[in-house]
Design an enzyme around this catalytic site. Structure first.
Site, mmCIF file in Angstrom:
data_model
loop_
_atom_site.group_PDB
_atom_site.id
_atom_site.type_symbol
_atom_site.label_atom_id
_atom_site.label_comp_id
_atom_site.label_asym_id
_atom_site.label_seq_id
_atom_site.Cartn_x
_atom_site.Cartn_y
_atom_site.Cartn_z
ATOM 1 C CE LYS A 23 0.101 2.656 10.799
ATOM 2 N NZ LYS A 23 1.201 3.305 11.533
ATOM 3 N NE ARG A 98 1.888 6.709 6.262
ATOM 4 C CZ ARG A 98 2.272 5.443 6.452
ATOM 5 N NH1 ARG A 98 1.628 4.463 5.898
ATOM 6 N NH2 ARG A 98 3.299 5.172 7.220
ATOM 7 N NE ARG A 137 9.139 -0.518 12.995
ATOM 8 C CZ ARG A 137 8.046 0.112 12.582
ATOM 9 N NH1 ARG A 137 6.929 0.023 13.258
ATOM 10 N NH2 ARG A 137 8.066 0.834 11.488
ATOM 11 N NE ARG A 171 9.687 -0.044 7.778
ATOM 12 C CZ ARG A 171 8.490 0.500 7.935
ATOM 13 N NH1 ARG A 171 7.478 -0.240 8.349
ATOM 14 N NH2 ARG A 171 8.299 1.772 7.678
ATOM 15 N NE ARG A 182 8.643 5.738 9.020
ATOM 16 C CZ ARG A 182 8.935 4.607 9.657
ATOM 17 N NH1 ARG A 182 10.147 4.410 10.141
ATOM 18 N NH2 ARG A 182 8.021 3.695 9.811
HETATM 19 P P1 AMP Z 1 4.804 2.050 6.722
HETATM 20 O O1 AMP Z 1 5.320 0.682 6.471
HETATM 21 O O2 AMP Z 1 3.300 2.104 6.727
HETATM 22 O O3 AMP Z 1 5.415 2.716 7.922
HETATM 23 O O4 AMP Z 1 5.239 2.936 5.457
HETATM 24 C C1 AMP Z 1 6.604 3.143 5.136
HETATM 25 C C2 AMP Z 1 6.737 4.320 4.196
HETATM 26 O O5 AMP Z 1 6.021 4.044 2.981
HETATM 27 C C3 AMP Z 1 6.147 5.615 4.698
HETATM 28 O O6 AMP Z 1 7.049 6.333 5.540
HETATM 29 C C4 AMP Z 1 5.863 6.347 3.395
HETATM 30 O O7 AMP Z 1 7.046 6.864 2.829
HETATM 31 C C5 AMP Z 1 5.374 5.220 2.497
HETATM 32 N N1 AMP Z 1 3.916 5.002 2.595
HETATM 33 C C6 AMP Z 1 3.268 3.908 3.079
HETATM 34 N N2 AMP Z 1 1.939 4.050 2.987
HETATM 35 C C7 AMP Z 1 1.733 5.275 2.446
HETATM 36 C C8 AMP Z 1 0.574 6.031 2.110
HETATM 37 N N3 AMP Z 1 -0.662 5.547 2.336
HETATM 38 N N4 AMP Z 1 0.761 7.249 1.562
HETATM 39 C C9 AMP Z 1 1.987 7.759 1.310
HETATM 40 N N5 AMP Z 1 3.115 7.110 1.616
HETATM 41 C C10 AMP Z 1 3.005 5.878 2.168
#
Ligand code: AMP
Length: 228
Positions: A23, A98, A137, A171, A182
Site C-alpha cells: 500500500k 481499518r 523491508r 520499522r 498485524r
Molecule cells: P501501517 O504503517 O499502516 O502498517 O500501520 C502501523 C500500525 O499503526 C498498525 O499496526 C496499527 O497499530 C496502527 N495503525 C495505523 N493505521 C491505523 C488505523 N487506521 N487504525 C488503527 N490502527 C492503525
C-alpha cells in the site's frame, strides 16, 4: 514538466490490503504520478509516537504489539490531517479506514465537505508471502523511499536512489512475531471493509503478488478511469 498528471476533481482513493501488500509503495507512486496526497495513518501515528504527543503515548504499546490503535485516536488524527490545505488536491488513504467504525466516520467526514470515494482498491496477496515481504523491508530515513532486501534494492547499497540519503530505517513492528498479530488484526477487523466498499459500488480488486511496476500500471489505469 515532471510527468505528473493532475486529476481534474479532488479524488478520494482508499488502498485496502494486509500489511506488506504494498500500500505504501503504491501510494507513493500514485502521489507522484497524479499529484495526490498520500495519507498514511501509520506514518501519522509513528510521527505522534516520535513527538511524544498524548495520542502517540496512547498508541505506542498497541502499535508495538501489532494491534489496532483506538478508532477515537485514529479518526481524530485523520480528521486533522485531511483538513490541511494540501489535501484539497485529492488524497490516497493508506491504512485508513481499518475498521467499520472508521469507514463510517470517513463517510461522515467526506459528506460534510461534499466529497465522495472514487475507489477503494483492494491489493490482493497471499498471507504466506507477507512475512517475508515485511521482514525484508526498509526505508530511507531522509525521504521515506521504500526498499526491500530481496525485491527492491537501491542501485548503490545503502544509498537512496531518490535523495542520496544514507540512513536507512527498519520499522520496530516489522519483526516476524508482530507481523503475525498485524495480519490477524487485518483479517478480523479490516478485511470486512472489502464487502463494505463492494456494497457501495466503489471496490476495485487487483492481484498484488506481481512486479511493483506492473501493479503500479494497473493502479494508474484504475485511478485514471475513476477520476477522468
Ligand atoms: P501501517 O504503517 O499502516 O502498517 O500501520 C502501523 C500500525 O499503526 C498498525 O499496526 C496499527 O497499530 C496502527 N495503525 C495505523 N493505521 C491505523 C488505523 N487506521 N487504525 C488503527 N490502527 C492503525
Amino acid at each position: 514538466m515532471d510527468g505528473t498528471t493532475q486529476v481534474t476533481t479532488p479524488a478520494v482513493l482508499i488502498l485496502l490490503g494486509p500489511p506488506g501488500a504494498g500500500k505504501g509503495t503504491q501510494a507513493r507512486m500514485l502521489e507522484e504520478k497524479f499529484g495526490l496526497v498520500q495519507l498514511s495513518t501509520g506514518d501519522l501515528l509513528r510521527a505522534a509516537v516520535a513527538a511524544g504527543t498524548e495520542a502517540g503515548l496512547a498508541a505506542k504499546a498497541v502499535m508495538e504489539a501489532g494491534g489496532l490503535v483506538s478508532d477515537e485516536i485514529v479518526i481524530a488524527i485523520l480528521r486533522d490531517r485531511i483538513a490541511e490545505p494540501d489535501c484539497a488536491r485529492g488524497v490516497i488513504l493508506d491504512g485508513f479506514p481499518r475498521t467499520t467504525v472508521q469507514a463510517g466516520a470517513l463517510d461522515e467526514l467526506l459528506g460534510e465537505s461534499g466529497q465522495k470515494i472514487n475507489a477503494a482498491i483492494s491489493l490482493e496477496v497471499d498471507d504466506g508471502a507477507m512475512v517475508e515481504r515485511i521482514s525484508g523491508r526498509y526505508t530511507c530515513g531522509n525521504c521515506g523511499e521504500g526498499y526491500h532486501d530481496s525485491f527492491k534494492q537501491p542501485a548503490v547499497a545503502g544509498v537512496c536512489d531518490k535523495c542520496g540519503g544514507t540512513e536507512m530505517k527498519r520499522r520496530a513492528d516489522d519483526r516476524a512475531e508482530t507481523v503475525a498479530s498485524r495480519l490477524e488484526a487485518y483479517h478480523a477487523q479490516t478485511a470486512p471493509l472489502i464487502a463494505y466498499y463492494g456494497g457501495k459500488g466503489v471496490l476495485q480488486s487487483i492481484d498484488a503478488m506481481g512486479q511493483i511496476d506492473d501493479i503500479a500500471a494497473e493502479m494508474a489505469r484504475i485511478v485514471t478511469d475513476v477520476t477522468g
